[in-house]
Design a protein around this motif. Structure first.
Motif, short mmCIF file in Angstrom:
data_model
loop_
_atom_site.label_atom_id
_atom_site.label_comp_id
_atom_site.label_asym_id
_atom_site.label_seq_id
_atom_site.Cartn_x
_atom_site.Cartn_y
_atom_site.Cartn_z
N HIS A 11 39.96 -15.44 41.06
CA HIS A 11 41.04 -14.57 41.58
C HIS A 11 41.78 -14.02 40.37
O HIS A 11 42.49 -14.77 39.70
CB HIS A 11 41.97 -15.37 42.49
N LEU A 12 41.60 -12.74 40.09
CA LEU A 12 42.11 -12.17 38.85
C LEU A 12 43.20 -11.15 39.13
O LEU A 12 43.00 -10.22 39.92
CB LEU A 12 40.96 -11.51 38.08
N GLN A 13 44.34 -11.32 38.45
CA GLN A 13 45.47 -10.44 38.73
C GLN A 13 45.91 -9.63 37.52
O GLN A 13 46.80 -8.80 37.62
CB GLN A 13 46.65 -11.25 39.25
N ASP A 14 45.32 -9.89 36.35
CA ASP A 14 45.75 -9.12 35.18
C ASP A 14 44.55 -8.51 34.47
O ASP A 14 43.43 -9.02 34.55
CB ASP A 14 46.57 -9.99 34.21
N ILE A 15 44.83 -7.43 33.77
CA ILE A 15 43.75 -6.63 33.18
C ILE A 15 42.96 -7.40 32.11
O ILE A 15 41.76 -7.20 31.97
CB ILE A 15 44.32 -5.30 32.64
N ASN A 16 43.61 -8.32 31.40
CA ASN A 16 42.89 -9.08 30.37
C ASN A 16 41.81 -9.96 30.99
O ASN A 16 40.68 -10.00 30.50
CB ASN A 16 43.85 -9.96 29.56
N PHE A 68 47.98 4.58 32.10
CA PHE A 68 46.71 4.43 32.82
C PHE A 68 45.54 4.63 31.86
O PHE A 68 44.56 3.88 31.88
CB PHE A 68 46.64 5.47 33.97
N ARG A 69 45.64 5.65 31.00
CA ARG A 69 44.53 5.95 30.07
C ARG A 69 44.31 4.81 29.08
O ARG A 69 43.18 4.54 28.68
CB ARG A 69 44.80 7.28 29.36
N LYS A 70 45.40 4.15 28.69
CA LYS A 70 45.23 3.00 27.78
C LYS A 70 44.44 1.89 28.49
O LYS A 70 43.53 1.29 27.92
CB LYS A 70 46.60 2.46 27.35
N PHE A 71 44.81 1.63 29.75
CA PHE A 71 44.08 0.61 30.53
C PHE A 71 42.62 1.01 30.71
O PHE A 71 41.72 0.18 30.64
CB PHE A 71 44.73 0.42 31.91
N LYS A 72 42.43 2.29 30.94
CA LYS A 72 41.05 2.79 31.15
C LYS A 72 40.19 2.52 29.91
O LYS A 72 39.08 2.00 30.01
CB LYS A 72 41.13 4.30 31.45
N GLU A 73 40.71 2.87 28.75
CA GLU A 73 39.95 2.65 27.51
C GLU A 73 39.67 1.18 27.30
O GLU A 73 38.59 0.78 26.86
CB GLU A 73 40.72 3.21 26.31
N TYR A 74 40.67 0.37 27.60
CA TYR A 74 40.54 -1.08 27.40
C TYR A 74 39.42 -1.66 28.28
O TYR A 74 38.55 -2.39 27.81
CB TYR A 74 41.89 -1.74 27.72
N LEU A 75 39.42 -1.29 29.56
CA LEU A 75 38.39 -1.81 30.46
C LEU A 75 37.01 -1.24 30.08
O LEU A 75 36.00 -1.93 30.11
CB LEU A 75 38.70 -1.45 31.91
N ASN A 76 37.01 0.03 29.72
CA ASN A 76 35.76 0.70 29.39
C ASN A 76 35.06 0.07 28.19
O ASN A 76 33.85 0.15 28.05
CB ASN A 76 36.05 2.19 29.12
N SER A 77 35.84 -0.56 27.31
CA SER A 77 35.27 -1.16 26.11
C SER A 77 34.61 -2.51 26.37
O SER A 77 34.03 -3.11 25.47
CB SER A 77 36.35 -1.32 25.04
N ALA A 133 36.99 -0.34 39.07
CA ALA A 133 37.84 0.50 39.93
C ALA A 133 38.98 -0.34 40.52
O ALA A 133 40.15 0.05 40.48
CB ALA A 133 37.01 1.14 41.04
N PHE A 134 38.64 -1.51 41.04
CA PHE A 134 39.69 -2.40 41.58
C PHE A 134 40.61 -2.85 40.44
O PHE A 134 41.84 -2.92 40.61
CB PHE A 134 39.07 -3.63 42.26
N GLY A 135 40.01 -3.15 39.30
CA GLY A 135 40.78 -3.66 38.15
C GLY A 135 41.81 -2.65 37.68
O GLY A 135 42.98 -2.99 37.44
N ILE A 136 41.41 -1.40 37.58
CA ILE A 136 42.35 -0.39 37.06
C ILE A 136 43.40 -0.08 38.12
O ILE A 136 44.55 0.24 37.79
CB ILE A 136 41.63 0.88 36.55
N TYR A 137 43.03 -0.20 39.39
CA TYR A 137 44.05 -0.02 40.44
C TYR A 137 45.12 -1.11 40.32
O TYR A 137 46.32 -0.83 40.36
CB TYR A 137 43.39 -0.04 41.83
N ILE A 138 44.66 -2.35 40.13
CA ILE A 138 45.61 -3.47 40.02
C ILE A 138 46.53 -3.27 38.81
O ILE A 138 47.75 -3.46 38.89
CB ILE A 138 44.84 -4.82 39.92
N ALA A 139 45.94 -2.83 37.70
CA ALA A 139 46.74 -2.58 36.49
C ALA A 139 47.71 -1.43 36.72
O ALA A 139 48.89 -1.50 36.34
CB ALA A 139 45.82 -2.29 35.31
N ALA A 140 47.23 -0.37 37.37
CA ALA A 140 48.07 0.82 37.60
C ALA A 140 49.24 0.50 38.53
O ALA A 140 50.35 1.02 38.37
CB ALA A 140 47.23 1.96 38.18
#
Ligand code: MRU
Length: 362
Positions: A42-47, A91-100, A69-76
């Protein structure tokens, strides 16, 4: 063969759980523990979400896309501003982070870009409304994935008949998607219709997705499943036991070169030698029309320990040995009999047939 609780086919790989107005969680079936243990994270944070993708707790190109998609929604949802430009930039910072987290499967960046587009298309709305639209988009990505996989299964089923022997590599099954899988979708759909296949699962070194995941989900679905080591594929093909090879894909170039789990290209070369059709199955979200050939695909390199010690009681390889551990390889379009998508079956020349599939889609 299993009761409902232990049958892995009854579980969802990735879900979104809305706890209250402010908090949501990503729930994933931890694939690193299968088949021994069915455990959910059960994950609630982007890290922790990025880490779960990197560690392959959630894996398989479409499932990674849904999780992102769910992860970035939760972060947003947790971005604390009412100012559009600030919201978009965070949002874009989170996007780059997940994308990496993983570079090869295009579904990761595809899903994140689709989510970003929601923000870009709704500049006139309040941040509260945009957050809600992001939730709906993420849910749509998941439900569309299940629908696409079902259609891939329908098209794939036209290529085989009851009783056939199928060889598969890695896991492109239900565990790798929202439902059914891609390469395994025709098998699961066939089971629903009372058909039976004999499926040879390559164990798929080094992370054993074939042994741990494909074999597990196929047995759970009542499929006659035969596990082989990767170096046995030639022998079962020579024995005449394989009528077709079905594999998934992580990124397909516009010329049909298909990137999938390391070892796939070797299976394709063997299939060509033994005159066995080699099929790549995947949704159009896995086809990257922006690249011309497979040479442009970044191949993920993973830690040496996956080879030297991860699956052994004691470290197996000598300390200090050099290790080369690419996670994927590219199968040349020349070795691929057909690419099966939700919009139909593409055959060579792929530069033309894949373009037609995308035109049909629009
Ligand atoms: O490293 P993994 O387990 O994410 O690799 C998965 C594969 O290579 C699959 O075959 C591919 O993602 C297709 S999943 C429908």
């Amino acid at each position: 063969m299993h009761n409902n609780e232990s049958n892995i086919m009854n579980y969802e790989t990735v879900t979104l759980n809305e706890l209250d107005d402010n908090n949501s969680e990503l729930v994933i079936l931890d694939q690193t523990r299968l088949p021994g243990e069915i455990k959910f994270l059960h994950l609630q944070d982007i890290n922790s979400i990025r880490q779960a993708i990197y560690l392959l707790q959630v894996r398989g190109a479409p499932a990674i896309g849904v999780a992102a998609a769910f992860g970035i929604y939760i972060a947003a949802k947790n971005i604390n501003t009412e100012i559009y430009s600030e919201f978009l930039s965070q949002f874009r910072k989170f996007k780059e982070y997940l994308n990496s987290a993983r570079p090869t499967a295009v579904n990761l960046s595809w899903a994140l870009t689709r989510m970003e587009q929601v923000i870009i298309n709704n500049q006139d709305k309040s941040i509260h409304e945009i957050k809600n639209l992001l939730r709906l988009e993420a849910l749509a990505i998941k439900s569309e994935d299940a629908e696409m996989c079902r259609k891939i299964g329908e098209h794939g089923l036209t290529l085989i008949k009851d009783g056939d022997g199928i060889l598969t590599h890695c896991n492109a099954g239900q565990l790798a998607t929202a439902k059914y899988g891609t390469a395994l979708a025709p098998i699961h759909l066939g089971r629903e219709r009372g058909m039976n296949f004999h499926v040879y699962c390559d164990e798929t070194r080094p992370l054993l997705q074939g042994a741990r995941l494909s074999a597990f989900e196929l047995i759970s679905d009542g499929v006659d499943t035969i596990l082989i080591c990767d170096n046995m594929a030639s022998q079962v093909m020579k024995n005449g036991w394989v009528n077709a090879v079905f594999v998934g894909c992580d990124r397909v170039a516009s010329n049909g070169d298909a990137c999938n789990k390391i070892g796939t290209s070797g299976v394709a070369i063997l299939a060509k030698y033994y005159n066995i059709p080699f099929y790549v199955l995947g949704p159009t979200s896995t086809i990257d029309m922006s690249i011309k050939t497979g040479n442009e695909i970044i191949i993920e390199r993973r830690p040496p320990e996956e080879i030297t010690q991860m699956w052994y009681q004691k470290r197996m390889a000598p300390e200090g040995v050099k290790v080369y551990n690419p996670a994927f390889d590219v199968t040349s379009h020349e070795l691929i009999t057909a690419i099966i998508t939700e919009h139909g079956i593409a055959r060579p020349p792929y530069t033309q047939s894949l373009r037609e599939i995308f035109e049909r889609k629009e």
